[in-house]
Design a protein around this motif. Structure first.
Motif, PDB file in Angstrom:
ATOM      1  N   ASN A 254       0.824  -1.162   0.041  1.00 13.60           N
ATOM      2  CA  ASN A 254       0.004  -0.001  -0.063  1.00 13.60           C
ATOM      3  C   ASN A 254       1.042   1.124   0.011  1.00 13.60           C
ATOM      4  N   ASN A 255       1.296   1.580  -1.182  1.00  5.01           N
ATOM      5  CA  ASN A 255       2.351   2.544  -1.363  1.00  5.01           C
ATOM      6  C   ASN A 255       2.043   3.997  -0.607  1.00  5.01           C
ATOM      7  N   ALA A 256       0.690   4.272  -0.784  1.00  2.00           N
ATOM      8  CA  ALA A 256       0.327   5.490  -0.364  1.00  2.00           C
ATOM      9  C   ALA A 256       0.461   5.719   1.049  1.00  2.00           C
ATOM     10  N   GLN A 257       0.563   4.666   2.071  1.00  2.00           N
ATOM     11  CA  GLN A 257       0.582   4.996   3.405  1.00  2.00           C
ATOM     12  C   GLN A 257       2.024   5.340   3.905  1.00  2.00           C
ATOM     13  N   SER A 258       3.163   4.834   3.195  1.00  2.45           N
ATOM     14  CA  SER A 258       4.336   5.311   3.409  1.00  2.45           C
ATOM     15  C   SER A 258       5.378   5.248   2.235  1.00  2.45           C
ATOM     16  N   PRO A 259       5.215   5.992   1.193  1.00  2.00           N
ATOM     17  CA  PRO A 259       5.686   5.859   0.176  1.00  2.00           C
ATOM     18  C   PRO A 259       7.358   6.132   0.210  1.00  2.00           C
ATOM     19  N   GLY A 260       7.929   6.814   1.188  1.00  2.00           N
ATOM     20  CA  GLY A 260       9.287   6.702   1.377  1.00  2.00           C
ATOM     21  C   GLY A 260       9.866   5.762   2.180  1.00  2.00           C
ATOM     22  N   HIS A 261       9.346   4.832   2.512  1.00  2.00           N
ATOM     23  CA  HIS A 261       9.950   3.610   3.334  1.00  2.00           C
ATOM     24  C   HIS A 261      10.958   3.054   2.724  1.00  2.00           C
ATOM     25  N   VAL A 262      12.208   3.022   3.399  1.00  2.00           N
ATOM     26  CA  VAL A 262      13.541   2.394   2.831  1.00  2.00           C
ATOM     27  C   VAL A 262      13.482   0.964   2.013  1.00  2.00           C
ATOM     28  N   LEU A 263      12.389   0.415   2.423  1.00  2.00           N
ATOM     29  CA  LEU A 263      12.160  -0.969   1.694  1.00  2.00           C
ATOM     30  C   LEU A 263      11.496  -0.839   0.577  1.00  2.00           C
ATOM     31  N   VAL A 264      10.862   0.397   0.112  1.00  2.00           N
ATOM     32  CA  VAL A 264       9.959   0.284  -1.130  1.00  2.00           C
ATOM     33  C   VAL A 264      10.789   0.072  -2.403  1.00  2.00           C
ATOM     34  N   PRO A 265      12.045   0.423  -2.490  1.00  2.00           N
ATOM     35  CA  PRO A 265      12.734   0.038  -3.709  1.00  2.00           C
ATOM     36  C   PRO A 265      13.070  -1.543  -4.031  1.00  2.00           C
ATOM     37  N   THR A 266      12.868  -2.190  -2.954  1.00  2.00           N
ATOM     38  CA  THR A 266      13.133  -3.528  -2.685  1.00  2.00           C
ATOM     39  C   THR A 266      11.803  -4.352  -3.379  1.00  2.00           C
ATOM     40  N   ILE A 267      10.730  -3.686  -3.237  1.00  2.00           N
ATOM     41  CA  ILE A 267       9.480  -4.320  -3.517  1.00  2.00           C
ATOM     42  C   ILE A 267       9.166  -4.459  -5.038  1.00  2.00           C
ATOM     43  N   GLU A 268       8.687  -5.771  -5.537  1.00  2.00           N
ATOM     44  CA  GLU A 268       8.677  -6.174  -6.814  1.00  2.00           C
ATOM     45  C   GLU A 268       7.141  -6.265  -7.372  1.00  2.00           C
ATOM     46  N   VAL A 269       6.266  -6.396  -6.319  1.00  2.00           N
ATOM     47  CA  VAL A 269       5.058  -6.252  -7.078  1.00  2.00           C
ATOM     48  C   VAL A 269       4.152  -5.195  -7.001  1.00  2.00           C
ATOM     49  N   ALA A 270       2.910  -4.994  -7.731  1.00  2.00           N
ATOM     50  CA  ALA A 270       2.464  -3.724  -8.094  1.00  2.00           C
ATOM     51  C   ALA A 270       1.810  -3.437  -6.988  1.00  2.00           C
ATOM     52  N   ASP A 271       1.355  -1.934  -6.703  1.00  8.59           N
ATOM     53  CA  ASP A 271       0.628  -1.271  -5.601  1.00  8.59           C
ATOM     54  C   ASP A 271      -0.626  -2.057  -5.392  1.00  8.59           C
TER      55      ASP A 271
END
Length: 283
Positions: A254-271
């Motif tokens: 759920n990107n909108a909740q914390s788009p700047g989280h340090v692990l976002v670049p490692t996520i490979e699925v769609a929002d």
């Protein structure tokens, strides 16, 4: 594994003091692994994954060596990628099996782990908070396991929890969405935003929580909406802990909740899709 009585207690109170999951040799191996990472940070460092930079005393890209050796790392995310004993801990049957039981799910995946260090006379009061809204995840079917690598007492900064706070409607997902909407509307209209109950609770004295003291090798669990905090370590001893955050099957990105989280670049699925992949292993 967890008994039904323990599951019932967790669901009612939002936390559970579980007990011993590691013997003294296992604890020492994990301490030694942390020392290895600290030495690495004091020298060349490791930026091979984005989360490895998080939680260090750095000035820009350089470690702030003036803060002292034990403080080189106060938080290190995803030790499981670096040290075999930490990877083994997330697959410990007592830990992973209990997480499954508490979340009533057939399997759990690791969102991330982290070492949190409170060196002697350091790392002051960590105000009350609940974790869920820091993460780009949904729904809040998530539990953290807090494994003591040193004896954790009130004086050394053990976890303090607010029982039943995970069910407090004032701090629910719906309440947070409503507060965010009201705040945005007030800003658009040039009005004073509403008071922030999350900030107000964060500033409460630690005595508003119940301490959960643990011996090294023991663990406790807490729900992602349980309010918790830790006081300073006022002893002459280390207070190191290893935290594993487990997601129930079906928890989504759920990107909108914390788009700047340090692990976002490692996520490979769609929002909006279930969060799966090698970076988030099944425990």
């Amino acid at each position: 594994m967890a008994t039904q009585e323990q599951v019932d207690f967790f669901q009612e109170n939002g936390y559970l003091k579980f007990g011993k999951v590691l013997d003294s040799d296992g604890v020492q191996t994990m301490r030694d692994g942390l020392d290895t990472i600290i030495e690495l940070e004091l020298n060349e460092g490791d930026d091979s994954s984005p989360e490895f930079k998080y939680g260090h005393d750095r000035q820009g890209q350089q470690l702030n060596r003036g803060r002292g050796h034990p403080r080189a790392i106060h938080q290190f995310v995803n030790m499981w990628k670096r040290e075999a004993s930490y990877e083994a801990a997330i697959h410990n049957p007592l830990i992973a099996g209990t997480a499954c039981a508490l979340l009533e799910t057939p399997e759990v995946r690791l969102w991330h782990d982290q070492v949190i260090s409170k060196p002697p006379h350091d790392n002051g009061h960590f105000g009350f908070h609940h974790d869920f809204f820091f993460w780009p995840l949904s729904p809040p079917n998530i539990v953290s396991c807090w494994l003591a690598l040193d004896d954790a007492t009130v004086d050394s900064g053990c976890m303090h929890v607010m029982p039943k706070s995970h069910k407090d409607e004032r701090f629910s997902v719906e309440a947070r969405a409503s507060f965010n909407a009201e705040t945005a509307k007030a800003q658009e209209e040039g009005r004073e935003p509403p008071s922030n109950p999350w900030t107000e609770r964060r500033d409460l004295d630690i005595s508003h929580g119940i301490p959960v003291e643990l011996k090294a090798g023991e663990c406790m669990f807490h729900h992602c909406l349980n309010w918790h905090g830790t006081p300073p370590n006022v002893t002459d001893r280390q207070r190191r802990a290893f935290v594993m955050i487990f997601m129930a099957k079906g928890v989504c990105y759920n990107n909108a909740q914390s788009p700047g989280h340090v692990l976002v670049p490692t996520i490979e699925v769609a929002d909006g899709e279930p969060l799966v992949g090698d970076a988030f292993p099944v425990a």
